[in-house]
Design a protein around this motif. Structure first.
Motif, PDB file in Angstrom:
ATOM      1  N   GLY A 277       0.769  -1.292   0.137  1.00 31.57           N
ATOM      2  CA  GLY A 277       0.147  -0.021   0.027  1.00 31.57           C
ATOM      3  C   GLY A 277       0.996   1.249  -0.002  1.00 31.57           C
ATOM      4  O   GLY A 277       1.717   1.583  -0.834  1.00 31.57           O
ATOM      5  N   ASN A 278       0.757   2.176   0.897  1.00 33.10           N
ATOM      6  CA  ASN A 278       1.338   3.270   1.148  1.00 33.10           C
ATOM      7  C   ASN A 278       2.718   3.152   1.872  1.00 33.10           C
ATOM      8  O   ASN A 278       3.441   4.262   2.044  1.00 33.10           O
ATOM      9  CB  ASN A 278       0.688   4.352   1.765  1.00 33.10           C
ATOM     10  N   ILE A 279       3.095   2.007   2.422  1.00 34.55           N
ATOM     11  CA  ILE A 279       4.238   1.753   3.196  1.00 34.55           C
ATOM     12  C   ILE A 279       5.315   0.981   2.269  1.00 34.55           C
ATOM     13  O   ILE A 279       5.024   0.056   1.489  1.00 34.55           O
ATOM     14  CB  ILE A 279       3.541   0.586   4.349  1.00 34.55           C
ATOM     15  N   ALA A 280       6.585   1.498   2.126  1.00 34.29           N
ATOM     16  CA  ALA A 280       7.537   1.008   1.506  1.00 34.29           C
ATOM     17  C   ALA A 280       8.354  -0.043   2.207  1.00 34.29           C
ATOM     18  O   ALA A 280       8.409  -1.445   1.626  1.00 34.29           O
ATOM     19  CB  ALA A 280       8.764   2.186   1.300  1.00 34.29           C
ATOM     20  N   SER A 281       8.558   0.048   3.539  1.00 28.06           N
ATOM     21  CA  SER A 281       9.031  -1.023   4.575  1.00 28.06           C
ATOM     22  C   SER A 281       8.844  -0.667   5.809  1.00 28.06           C
ATOM     23  O   SER A 281       8.305   0.448   6.480  1.00 28.06           O
ATOM     24  CB  SER A 281      10.413  -0.819   4.315  1.00 28.06           C
ATOM     25  N   ILE A 282       8.576  -1.819   6.714  1.00 25.67           N
ATOM     26  CA  ILE A 282       8.600  -1.893   8.175  1.00 25.67           C
ATOM     27  C   ILE A 282       9.710  -2.711   8.731  1.00 25.67           C
ATOM     28  O   ILE A 282       9.824  -3.713   8.355  1.00 25.67           O
ATOM     29  CB  ILE A 282       7.195  -2.213   8.936  1.00 25.67           C
ATOM     30  N   SER A 283      10.433  -2.077   9.699  1.00 30.21           N
ATOM     31  CA  SER A 283      11.626  -2.614  10.278  1.00 30.21           C
ATOM     32  C   SER A 283      11.721  -2.464  11.614  1.00 30.21           C
ATOM     33  O   SER A 283      11.245  -1.507  12.293  1.00 30.21           O
ATOM     34  CB  SER A 283      12.673  -2.642   9.399  1.00 30.21           C
ATOM     35  N   THR A 284      12.493  -3.484  12.272  1.00 33.95           N
ATOM     36  CA  THR A 284      12.841  -3.320  13.859  1.00 33.95           C
ATOM     37  C   THR A 284      14.218  -3.252  13.887  1.00 33.95           C
ATOM     38  O   THR A 284      14.965  -4.027  13.087  1.00 33.95           O
ATOM     39  CB  THR A 284      12.219  -4.428  14.592  1.00 33.95           C
TER      40      THR A 284
END
Length: 141
Positions: free
Chosen positions: A82-89
């Motif tokens: 969607g509108n997210i390129a990436s999520i990381s911790t």
């Protein structure tokens, strides 16, 4: 005497001018609103990560062991959606979400903003989250 039916040309031009002025004010306001609504998807995407990091912090008595995705209940990093390129911790359970687009080529009004949440374990055992990030639009972050 004849009854007048309909509107004169001047009356119609005045109505068109009023509609034009209202549109000139409303369109930019709506664009800002829609960009903030798209950014809310980024904020909402952090919730599962916040829950997992919170559980890890509570079970590990700190943030040190809550950095590696896939261990101690920390979810794996996620790619584009969607509108997210990436999520990381990252180190100490820091959650970083990057929006789609760049400053040169925005996508849906988003310009690659980053939204960062940093957990901290308070003395009472409560977890507080500090929000940070880089935004070209100050109303987003």
């Amino acid at each position: 005497m004849r009854d007048q039916k309909g509107f004169s040309l001047i009356e119609l031009l005045i109505v068109v001018a009023i509609i034009g002025i209202l549109a000139a004010v409303a369109v930019p306001a709506y664009q800002g609103y829609s960009t903030r609504a798209r950014f809310s998807e980024i904020v909402a995407a952090t919730e599962p990560f916040k829950i997992a990091i919170s559980e890890c912090v509570m079970s590990q008595n700190g943030t040190a062991n809550c950095a590696t995705p896939g261990t101690n209940g920390v979810p794996a990093n996620i790619g584009a959606s969607g509108n997210i390129a990436s999520i990381s911790t990252g180190a100490n359970g820091v959650i970083t979400v990057t929006a789609v687009g760049t400053a040169a080529t925005p996508v849906n009004g988003l310009r690659g903003e980053t939204y960062t949440l940093t957990p901290a374990l308070a003395g009472t055992g409560a977890i507080t989250w500090t929000r940070n990030g880089t935004c070209t639009n100050a109303s987003l972050c």
